[in-house]
Design a protein around this motif. Structure first.
Motif, PDB file in Angstrom:
ATOM      1  N   ALA A 126     -34.134  46.692  87.670  1.00  9.44           N
ATOM      2  CA  ALA A 126     -34.371  45.290  88.038  1.00  9.44           C
ATOM      3  C   ALA A 126     -35.767  45.071  88.602  1.00  9.44           C
ATOM      4  CB  ALA A 126     -33.319  44.836  89.049  1.00  9.44           C
ATOM      5  N   PHE A 127     -36.198  45.968  89.484  1.00 14.37           N
ATOM      6  CA  PHE A 127     -37.479  45.769  90.163  1.00 14.37           C
ATOM      7  C   PHE A 127     -38.674  46.277  89.365  1.00 14.37           C
ATOM      8  CE2 PHE A 127     -34.772  46.033  94.201  1.00 14.37           C
ATOM      9  CZ  PHE A 127     -34.607  44.657  94.248  1.00 14.37           C
ATOM     10  N   HIS A 128     -38.485  47.301  88.552  1.00 16.47           N
ATOM     11  CA  HIS A 128     -39.632  47.920  87.887  1.00 16.47           C
ATOM     12  C   HIS A 128     -39.737  47.635  86.397  1.00 16.47           C
ATOM     13  CE1 HIS A 128     -39.137  50.598  91.522  1.00 16.47           C
ATOM     14  NE2 HIS A 128     -40.257  49.939  91.710  1.00 16.47           N
ATOM     15  N   ILE A 129     -38.685  47.124  85.788  1.00 20.94           N
ATOM     16  CA  ILE A 129     -38.752  46.752  84.372  1.00 20.94           C
ATOM     17  C   ILE A 129     -38.606  45.242  84.216  1.00 20.94           C
ATOM     18  CG2 ILE A 129     -37.607  46.946  82.119  1.00 20.94           C
ATOM     19  CD1 ILE A 129     -37.046  49.883  82.817  1.00 20.94           C
ATOM     20  N   THR A 130     -37.587  44.669  84.835  1.00 27.30           N
ATOM     21  CA  THR A 130     -37.351  43.232  84.728  1.00 27.30           C
ATOM     22  C   THR A 130     -38.247  42.444  85.683  1.00 27.30           C
ATOM     23  OG1 THR A 130     -35.062  43.789  84.192  1.00 27.30           O
ATOM     24  CG2 THR A 130     -35.501  41.499  84.662  1.00 27.30           C
ATOM     25  N   ASN A 131     -38.858  43.134  86.647  1.00 29.93           N
ATOM     26  CA  ASN A 131     -39.777  42.524  87.611  1.00 29.93           C
ATOM     27  C   ASN A 131     -39.130  41.442  88.465  1.00 29.93           C
ATOM     28  OD1 ASN A 131     -42.083  44.117  86.947  1.00 29.93           O
ATOM     29  ND2 ASN A 131     -42.219  42.939  85.046  1.00 29.93           N
ATOM     30  N   LEU A 132     -37.882  41.680  88.856  1.00 21.67           N
ATOM     31  CA  LEU A 132     -37.221  40.777  89.783  1.00 21.67           C
ATOM     32  C   LEU A 132     -37.785  41.016  91.177  1.00 21.67           C
ATOM     33  CD1 LEU A 132     -33.535  41.120  88.540  1.00 21.67           C
ATOM     34  CD2 LEU A 132     -35.151  39.273  88.054  1.00 21.67           C
ATOM     35  N   ARG A 133     -37.725  40.001  92.009  1.00 22.80           N
ATOM     36  CA  ARG A 133     -38.220  40.163  93.385  1.00 22.80           C
ATOM     37  C   ARG A 133     -37.090  40.339  94.384  1.00 22.80           C
ATOM     38  NH1 ARG A 133     -37.850  35.494  96.275  1.00 22.80           N
ATOM     39  NH2 ARG A 133     -37.383  33.649  95.070  1.00 22.80           N
ATOM     40  N   MET A 134     -35.857  39.928  93.970  1.00 23.22           N
ATOM     41  CA  MET A 134     -34.712  40.036  94.866  1.00 23.22           C
ATOM     42  C   MET A 134     -33.438  40.129  94.035  1.00 23.22           C
ATOM     43  SD  MET A 134     -31.995  38.152  96.438  1.00 23.22           S
ATOM     44  CE  MET A 134     -32.360  36.429  96.521  1.00 23.22           C
ATOM     45  N   VAL A 135     -32.485  40.948  94.503  1.00 25.45           N
ATOM     46  CA  VAL A 135     -31.161  41.053  93.893  1.00 25.45           C
ATOM     47  C   VAL A 135     -30.140  40.828  94.997  1.00 25.45           C
ATOM     48  CG1 VAL A 135     -29.538  42.560  92.670  1.00 25.45           C
ATOM     49  CG2 VAL A 135     -31.978  42.638  92.103  1.00 25.45           C
ATOM     50  N   TRP A 136     -29.122  40.048  94.705  1.00 30.36           N
ATOM     51  CA  TRP A 136     -28.099  39.738  95.702  1.00 30.36           C
ATOM     52  C   TRP A 136     -26.718  39.941  95.097  1.00 30.36           C
ATOM     53  CZ3 TRP A 136     -24.635  35.670  94.973  1.00 30.36           C
ATOM     54  CH2 TRP A 136     -24.931  34.794  93.917  1.00 30.36           C
ATOM     55  N   LEU A 137     -25.718  39.965  95.966  1.00 30.87           N
ATOM     56  CA  LEU A 137     -24.335  40.120  95.521  1.00 30.87           C
ATOM     57  C   LEU A 137     -23.394  39.471  96.514  1.00 30.87           C
ATOM     58  CD1 LEU A 137     -22.807  42.494  97.422  1.00 30.87           C
ATOM     59  CD2 LEU A 137     -24.360  43.931  96.137  1.00 30.87           C
ATOM     60  N   LYS A 138     -22.179  39.247  96.046  1.00 33.33           N
ATOM     61  CA  LYS A 138     -21.087  38.788  96.904  1.00 33.33           C
ATOM     62  C   LYS A 138     -20.035  39.877  96.909  1.00 33.33           C
ATOM     63  CE  LYS A 138     -20.204  35.039  94.604  1.00 33.33           C
ATOM     64  NZ  LYS A 138     -19.631  33.767  94.131  1.00 33.33           N
ATOM     65  N   VAL A 139     -19.457  40.136  98.071  1.00 37.57           N
ATOM     66  CA  VAL A 139     -18.379  41.124  98.187  1.00 37.57           C
ATOM     67  C   VAL A 139     -17.370  40.588  99.190  1.00 37.57           C
ATOM     68  CG1 VAL A 139     -19.662  42.452  99.941  1.00 37.57           C
ATOM     69  CG2 VAL A 139     -17.846  43.566  98.623  1.00 37.57           C
ATOM     70  N   LEU A 140     -16.092  40.762  98.879  1.00 29.59           N
ATOM     71  CA  LEU A 140     -15.058  40.314  99.802  1.00 29.59           C
ATOM     72  C   LEU A 140     -15.147  41.132 101.090  1.00 29.59           C
ATOM     73  CD1 LEU A 140     -12.109  39.882  97.279  1.00 29.59           C
ATOM     74  CD2 LEU A 140     -13.552  38.093  98.271  1.00 29.59           C
ATOM     75  N   ALA A 141     -15.105  40.459 102.225  1.00 30.30           N
ATOM     76  CA  ALA A 141     -15.320  41.107 103.520  1.00 30.30           C
ATOM     77  C   ALA A 141     -14.392  42.295 103.791  1.00 30.30           C
ATOM     78  CB  ALA A 141     -15.228  40.077 104.644  1.00 30.30           C
TER      79      ALA A 141
END
Length: 192
Positions: A126-141
């Motif tokens: 994600a960061f080194h090929i797709t050049n995204l700056r941030m990745v996020w997720l949702k997870v049940l607590a």
């Protein structure tokens, strides 16, 4: 349940360590993916209340293969030969160079660190090929094993969606976690 793979050449592996690898999302594995998705623990972890038919999943696969999302087959390499063991997905928002992350691990491959390794490989991509700056997720607590795996991979708390999910029939919170490109530390398989 053991993954079913067609006999033939070894699968394509894009990023790999000695024990884990990411390769292309594969139409020939639709039934394997579907079997994992019907696991009761996964249904609980995603907050879903009902299973899906193989026919519906096959239709969904056709749509997914044409979509813009980035999907990987996760391979377990501990036995030497790569064995499908999960799916990692990035749902990118190209306008702001971010993506939501979703991972699914074969029930028989859980608890051995494969999810953490696959998440690190996905973030590297994600960061080194797709050049995204941030990745996020949702997870049940209440899903503490998943939260620990995400933390080991580099995610941290970013917020809480109160009463947004269900866990074992009870309303629960969803945690939002994120990680930034500049926080991705350690060895990269993409960058020398």
């Amino acid at each position: 349940m053991e993954a079913t793979i067609s006999s033939g050449p070894d699968p394509i592996l894009w990023l790999a360590t000695d024990t884990c690898a990411l390769g292309p999302y594969r139409a020939d594995l639709v039934e394997t993916y579907w079997r994992w998705e019907q696991d009761p623990a996964l249904l609980v972890g995603y907050g879903r209340q009902s299973p899906e038919s193989l026919e519906a999943r096959t239709e969904g696969m056709n749509h997914q293969l044409r979509g813009e999302n980035i999907r990987f087959t996760i391979y377990d390499r501990t036995s030497g030969k790569p064995v499908p063991a999960g799916v990692a997905t990035l749902l990118p928002d190209h306008a702001v160079r971010t993506a939501e992350y979703i991972v699914m691990i074969d029930p028989q491959a859980r608890g051995r660190g494969l999810g953490t390794q696959a998440t690190r490989l996905t973030l590297d991509y994600a960061f080194h090929i797709t050049n995204l700056r941030m990745v996020w997720l949702k997870v049940l607590a209440p899903n503490t094993p998943a939260i620990r795996a995400y933390e080991r991979a580099g995610f941290r708390d970013a917020g809480l969606l109160r009463n947004a999910g269900y866990w074992l029939g009870q309303v629960c919170d969803e945690r939002i976690m994120d990680t930034l490109a500049e926080e991705f530390t350690g060895h990269s398989l993409v960058q020398p």
